[in-house]
Design an enzyme around this catalytic site. Sequence first.
Site, PDB file in Angstrom:
ATOM      1  N   SER A 308       2.193  15.591 -10.530  1.00 53.71           N
ATOM      2  CA  SER A 308       2.299  15.514  -9.049  1.00 53.71           C
ATOM      3  C   SER A 308       3.653  14.217  -8.771  1.00 53.71           C
ATOM      4  O   SER A 308       4.031  13.489  -9.753  1.00 53.71           O
ATOM      5  CB  SER A 308       1.615  15.036  -8.480  1.00 53.71           C
ATOM      6  OG  SER A 308      -0.211  15.893  -8.537  1.00 53.71           O
ATOM      7  N   GLY A 396       1.601  23.024  -4.074  1.00 53.31           N
ATOM      8  CA  GLY A 396       0.497  22.731  -3.349  1.00 53.31           C
ATOM      9  C   GLY A 396       0.874  22.096  -2.308  1.00 53.31           C
ATOM     10  O   GLY A 396       0.611  21.873  -0.975  1.00 53.31           O
ATOM     11  N   ARG A 397       1.168  20.755  -2.709  1.00 49.68           N
ATOM     12  CA  ARG A 397       0.923  19.579  -1.500  1.00 49.68           C
ATOM     13  C   ARG A 397       3.438  19.640  -0.622  1.00 49.68           C
ATOM     14  O   ARG A 397       2.849  19.353  -0.187  1.00 49.68           O
ATOM     15  CB  ARG A 397       1.786  17.808  -1.989  1.00 49.68           C
ATOM     16  CG  ARG A 397       1.593  16.744  -1.908  1.00 49.68           C
ATOM     17  CD  ARG A 397       2.442  15.949  -2.579  1.00 49.68           C
ATOM     18  NE  ARG A 397       1.763  15.151  -3.512  1.00 49.68           N
ATOM     19  CZ  ARG A 397       0.558  14.600  -3.788  1.00 49.68           C
ATOM     20  NH1 ARG A 397       0.238  13.581  -2.743  1.00 49.68           N
ATOM     21  NH2 ARG A 397       0.002  13.804  -4.808  1.00 49.68           N
ATOM     22  N   TYR A 458       0.854 -30.586   8.867  1.00 51.59           N
ATOM     23  CA  TYR A 458       0.168 -31.503   9.747  1.00 51.59           C
ATOM     24  C   TYR A 458      -0.246 -30.978  10.718  1.00 51.59           C
ATOM     25  O   TYR A 458      -2.387 -31.544  10.493  1.00 51.59           O
ATOM     26  CB  TYR A 458       0.767 -32.803  10.557  1.00 51.59           C
ATOM     27  CG  TYR A 458       0.999 -33.870   9.355  1.00 51.59           C
ATOM     28  CD1 TYR A 458       0.654 -34.420   8.849  1.00 51.59           C
ATOM     29  CD2 TYR A 458       2.839 -34.331   9.084  1.00 51.59           C
ATOM     30  CE1 TYR A 458       1.320 -35.212   7.385  1.00 51.59           C
ATOM     31  CE2 TYR A 458       3.322 -35.651   8.983  1.00 51.59           C
ATOM     32  CZ  TYR A 458       2.493 -35.497   7.707  1.00 51.59           C
ATOM     33  OH  TYR A 458       3.076 -36.980   6.893  1.00 51.59           O
ATOM     34  N   CYS A 546     -18.375   0.420   7.814  1.00 48.80           N
ATOM     35  CA  CYS A 546     -19.105  -1.801   8.109  1.00 48.80           C
ATOM     36  C   CYS A 546     -18.473  -1.773   6.706  1.00 48.80           C
ATOM     37  O   CYS A 546     -18.999  -1.793   6.125  1.00 48.80           O
ATOM     38  CB  CYS A 546     -20.704  -1.337   7.863  1.00 48.80           C
ATOM     39  SG  CYS A 546     -21.306  -0.961  10.039  1.00 48.80           S
ATOM     40  N   ASP A 547     -17.508  -1.731   6.264  1.00 48.37           N
ATOM     41  CA  ASP A 547     -16.888  -2.340   4.727  1.00 48.37           C
ATOM     42  C   ASP A 547     -15.756  -2.794   4.941  1.00 48.37           C
ATOM     43  O   ASP A 547     -14.383  -2.570   5.800  1.00 48.37           O
ATOM     44  CB  ASP A 547     -16.763  -0.753   4.199  1.00 48.37           C
ATOM     45  CG  ASP A 547     -16.399  -0.506   2.673  1.00 48.37           C
ATOM     46  OD1 ASP A 547     -15.607  -1.351   1.852  1.00 48.37           O
ATOM     47  OD2 ASP A 547     -17.598  -0.134   2.695  1.00 48.37           O
TER      48      ASP A 547
END
Length: 712
Positions: A308, A396-397, A458, A546-547
């Site tokens: 591809s 296809g793409r 600093y 939640c990842d």
Amino acid sequence: MPVMACCVDSAVAPPVHADAGDTSIPSPVPFLSSNAAAVTAAVANSESSHWSPAHSSAIYRIYEWGAPYFSVNSSGNVVVRPYGTGSLAHQEIDLLKIVKKVSDPKSAGGLGLRLPLIVRLPDVLKNRVESLHSAFESAIQAQCYESHYQGVYPVKCNQDRLVAEDIVKFGAPFRFGLEAGSKPELLLAMSCLCKGNPEALLVCNGFKDVEYVSLALIAKKLALNTVIVLEQEEEVNLVIDLSNKLSVRPVIGVRAKLRTKHSGHFGSTSGEKGKFGLTTTQILRVVKKLQDSGMLDCLQLLHFHIGSQIPSTALLQDGVVEATQIYSELVRLGACMKVIDIGGGLGIDYDGSKSGNSDLSVSYGLEEYASAVVNAIRIICDRKSIKHPIICSESGRAIVSHHSILIFEAISATVNTPAMNQVDLPLIIEGLSEDARCDYWNLSDAAMRHENETCLLYADQLKQRCVEQFIEGSLRIEQLADVDGLFDLVSKVIGAAEPARIYNVNLSIFTSIPDFWSIGQVFPIVPIHRLDEKPEVRGVLSDLTCDSDGKIDKFIGGETSLLLHELEGNDGGANGRYYLGMFLGGAYQEALGGVHNLFGGPNVVSVLQSDGPQSFAVTRVVPGPSCADVLRMMQHEPELMFETLKHRAEEFHVEDHDNDGTNYATLISSLARSFHNMPYLKALSPCSYEEVHNSATEFGASEDEQWSCCYA
């Protein structure tokens, strides 16, 4: 803060208007860059001039990756040009108007659906099929090639029924067919091609067993133009045995394992160590077996696939030349060769760079691609005095990427801690360690000397020491907050860049943009409105899961943040909401998406250009999976779950009127509605609470009753 400098490589050319009386397919027109210098100058001077949609088009590179299907109108909204370069001004479709039509409640004339949303554009899909065919036909005529082109669409790119059926319908005048790589895909392709052109190819790729080969032979019996492509040497034995048993004379192809190798991410299927294909030794053994079985005349197609996103026509030509040499040798050995299938690899320009050194871009257009293929095959065949073969490609793409847009909403954003206008110096010093006190006084001295970099050094050391003290328990939270405020003040005064803010989006990246998470594929992401306003916030996108991987922090142009607008209470056009679009994602994303955290797919609408006042019509709506639907995917039984919760409420004696005023009927209605609704967050709605809770009082409510709920 330093002023951001922007530049742009090219700008949109004026549309080429098609003659209303001309029904022929227009040849693709290059997207010109004659106005690039003007846009570059405008952006460079944006600090002293009024911000315009042209500035936004430049910084988001819409002119580069979006041509010729996407642009920005004078209102600052992204628009679709459904017929590409042949689109007239009044045919442009405003994406914000689509969102409004889809998300407005039914009582206001909308469809009452929630975001996220996939917008399918069949007009764009049709234009892609026509443009690909036109590019090859132009190259064939220009080079006096003595055969024709007929492509196939590999359904793995997007197996949606409407996508496959539309491609067969749009491609019927061009004998456009389908390619399958598994038994379900083969069944899909067989069914769709029953309504297609009888000459359209049905290319059967992938690993095969008895059932697969039998199914392909049945397709041949059903008068479908079926080609069984041998990916493994042992498959030839299956084809010979089963075709004799079923009394079917098959059409056979072989996939060659070329030496030509694509070095990018998508090139792992190419080269001598590629996953699929036969070596020259294996091809010769297959020829011998077919010859011994009296079936050498069945061998009619040569297939290969470099990978591809082929980056350049130079690499493409190398592969086509090598394959054509193999094709010519098969002709010499007595095979009745007719078709050369160049596989996939026709790339698209995700980032607008027109680069041949990136997985995100390609250095050619449709015309250059087609011309390189036709030229390479013609030269070898003429040299060997071989009849020019039919050219087939499995693009296809390049066909489906542009026709699908994912639209989602930013629901909130982090706010950088404002710098303190006044700092309580005695409180900051009190309780600090000796090293921290030294850092504080060194910071003060550096500030007096106007040494900005030393100040920041600093300030950072002071902050880190105080964090350590806080963790040890020797510093109060008020003192730590004062030090944080001092650090912010120093950073602001010396002009240090603010960190990118986090925009929380109502989306699951794992479901809707899985290629970003899995392989780092970058897609163009752009606000679909407010592009007449200057975006001044750098942000990254964080999804609902939640990842820690549920974020987008890489964007086109190598950026690690995206320029965005402030979220406002009312932006004047979208009821205070902020909508983003992910473009060029029509290939692979829907099939690869999972249900991480049980977030299912988005709602899907098909939109056609029309002559109505809005320039579009929503022709089909496919609601996304509800909470009940995604629970069923994981073998749960929502009906039983609902009954369990209902009995639990009865068991704990939920009275008709609890202390908070909630009665039993309302509680059960709320539970039922939660099963019916999508997993995504619900934006604030103008509907009253009574209207909402009355919309679904039982888990078993009909679909019409479910959709009567006023979704925003």
